[in-house]
Design a protein around this motif. Structure first.
Motif, PDB file in Angstrom:
ATOM      1  N   LEU A  63       0.736  -1.305  -0.006  1.00 44.36           N
ATOM      2  CA  LEU A  63       0.075   0.021   0.134  1.00 44.36           C
ATOM      3  C   LEU A  63       0.741   1.266   0.175  1.00 44.36           C
ATOM      4  CD1 LEU A  63      -2.560  -1.161   2.903  1.00 44.36           C
ATOM      5  CD2 LEU A  63      -3.092  -1.019   0.364  1.00 44.36           C
ATOM      6  N   GLU A  64       2.000   1.113   0.840  1.00 41.92           N
ATOM      7  CA  GLU A  64       2.725   2.300   0.985  1.00 41.92           C
ATOM      8  C   GLU A  64       4.219   1.755   0.932  1.00 41.92           C
ATOM      9  OE1 GLU A  64       2.023   5.010   4.084  1.00 41.92           O
ATOM     10  OE2 GLU A  64      -0.299   5.031   3.442  1.00 41.92           O
ATOM     11  N   ARG A  82       6.968  -2.399  -4.786  1.00 43.23           N
ATOM     12  CA  ARG A  82       6.469  -0.940  -4.409  1.00 43.23           C
ATOM     13  C   ARG A  82       5.026  -0.565  -4.321  1.00 43.23           C
ATOM     14  NH1 ARG A  82      11.392   1.184  -4.544  1.00 43.23           N
ATOM     15  NH2 ARG A  82      12.910   0.233  -6.075  1.00 43.23           N
ATOM     16  N   ARG A  83       4.476   0.394  -4.008  1.00 37.12           N
ATOM     17  CA  ARG A  83       3.084   0.706  -3.846  1.00 37.12           C
ATOM     18  C   ARG A  83       2.342   0.212  -5.210  1.00 37.12           C
ATOM     19  NH1 ARG A  83       1.004   6.763  -3.101  1.00 37.12           N
ATOM     20  NH2 ARG A  83       0.342   6.387  -5.461  1.00 37.12           N
ATOM     21  N   ARG A  98      11.845  -7.770   3.937  1.00 37.36           N
ATOM     22  CA  ARG A  98      12.404  -6.470   4.784  1.00 37.36           C
ATOM     23  C   ARG A  98      11.893  -5.302   4.184  1.00 37.36           C
ATOM     24  NH1 ARG A  98      16.978  -8.439   2.451  1.00 37.36           N
ATOM     25  NH2 ARG A  98      17.842  -9.385   4.614  1.00 37.36           N
ATOM     26  N   VAL A  99      11.753  -4.129   4.881  1.00 37.55           N
ATOM     27  CA  VAL A  99      11.323  -2.756   4.486  1.00 37.55           C
ATOM     28  C   VAL A  99      12.512  -2.523   3.486  1.00 37.55           C
ATOM     29  CG1 VAL A  99      11.160  -0.421   4.803  1.00 37.55           C
ATOM     30  CG2 VAL A  99       9.908  -2.137   6.365  1.00 37.55           C
ATOM     31  N   HIS A 100      12.389  -1.893   2.383  1.00 40.13           N
ATOM     32  CA  HIS A 100      13.382  -1.523   1.260  1.00 40.13           C
ATOM     33  C   HIS A 100      13.471  -0.249   1.337  1.00 40.13           C
ATOM     34  CE1 HIS A 100      15.849  -1.872  -2.301  1.00 40.13           C
ATOM     35  NE2 HIS A 100      15.093  -0.866  -2.738  1.00 40.13           N
ATOM     36  N   GLY A 101      14.530   0.487   1.586  1.00 43.52           N
ATOM     37  CA  GLY A 101      14.684   1.921   1.806  1.00 43.52           C
ATOM     38  C   GLY A 101      14.581   2.533   3.041  1.00 43.52           C
ATOM     39  N   ASP A 102      14.245   3.896   3.233  1.00 45.31           N
ATOM     40  CA  ASP A 102      14.107   4.429   4.374  1.00 45.31           C
ATOM     41  C   ASP A 102      12.582   4.978   4.673  1.00 45.31           C
ATOM     42  OD1 ASP A 102      14.041   6.493   2.651  1.00 45.31           O
ATOM     43  OD2 ASP A 102      15.588   7.465   3.505  1.00 45.31           O
ATOM     44  N   GLU A 103      11.711   4.698   3.767  1.00 45.44           N
ATOM     45  CA  GLU A 103      10.203   4.919   4.238  1.00 45.44           C
ATOM     46  C   GLU A 103       9.451   3.791   5.043  1.00 45.44           C
ATOM     47  OE1 GLU A 103       7.722   6.197   0.875  1.00 45.44           O
ATOM     48  OE2 GLU A 103       9.591   6.653  -0.240  1.00 45.44           O
ATOM     49  N   THR A 104       8.654   4.160   5.608  1.00 43.44           N
ATOM     50  CA  THR A 104       7.777   3.152   6.347  1.00 43.44           C
ATOM     51  C   THR A 104       6.946   2.308   5.236  1.00 43.44           C
ATOM     52  OG1 THR A 104       7.560   4.383   8.298  1.00 43.44           O
ATOM     53  CG2 THR A 104       5.544   2.876   8.038  1.00 43.44           C
ATOM     54  N   ALA A 105       6.875   1.226   5.525  1.00 40.86           N
ATOM     55  CA  ALA A 105       5.753   0.247   4.318  1.00 40.86           C
ATOM     56  C   ALA A 105       4.623  -0.102   4.934  1.00 40.86           C
ATOM     57  CB  ALA A 105       6.866  -0.704   4.085  1.00 40.86           C
TER      58      ALA A 105
END
Length: 133
Positions: A63-64, A82-83, A98-105
């Motif tokens: 979703l995000e 991705r979204r 895992r979360v990819h990058g520095d944004e909340t998923a």
């Protein structure tokens, strides 16, 4: 509403899934009264879900943010979702993400089962509801 049930996300229980993640069950319950379960998981940057599997099909829809997902059978082959992206994971397929990058998923997970059943490879403990303890 007759013949329908409205679920408001703000009114659902928040379950912590270790440091950096929480889950909100949307469709289904712990008694297994629906044929599928859906929920929204929110994961902070750096969060990793250990390798695990389910005895049923699972769908993950982003979703995000972004997730990096891998299958134990091919750990060097990862995919970044991705979204708007969705992955279909077959029953008994060992996988992690895992979360990819520095944004909340944020992801919408659908378990094709009345109950959440999960087995972790690393011996992570789960409670009676199938959530990490």
């Amino acid at each position: 509403m007759q013949g329908a049930r409205v679920i408001k996300l703000a009114e659902t229980e928040v379950v912590q899934l270790g440091a950096g993640s929480n889950y909100r069950l949307i469709v289904g319950d712990h008694a297994g009264t629906t044929p599928v379960r859906t929920g929204i998981q929110t994961c902070e940057a750096g969060y990793v879900v250990p390798v695990h599997c389910h005895p049923y099909m699972e769908f993950i829809h982003v979703l995000e943010g972004a997730l990096e997902i891998w299958m134990e059978a091919a750990p060097d082959e990862t995919v970044v979702l991705r979204r708007g992206d969705t992955i279909e994971i077959q029953p008994e397929a060992w996988h992690g993400f895992r979360v990819h990058g520095d944004e909340t998923a944020r992801l919408l997970g659908t378990h094709v089962s009345p109950r959440r059943i999960v087995t972790y490879k690393s011996g992570v403990k789960v409670d009676a509801r199938g959530f990490r303890t």
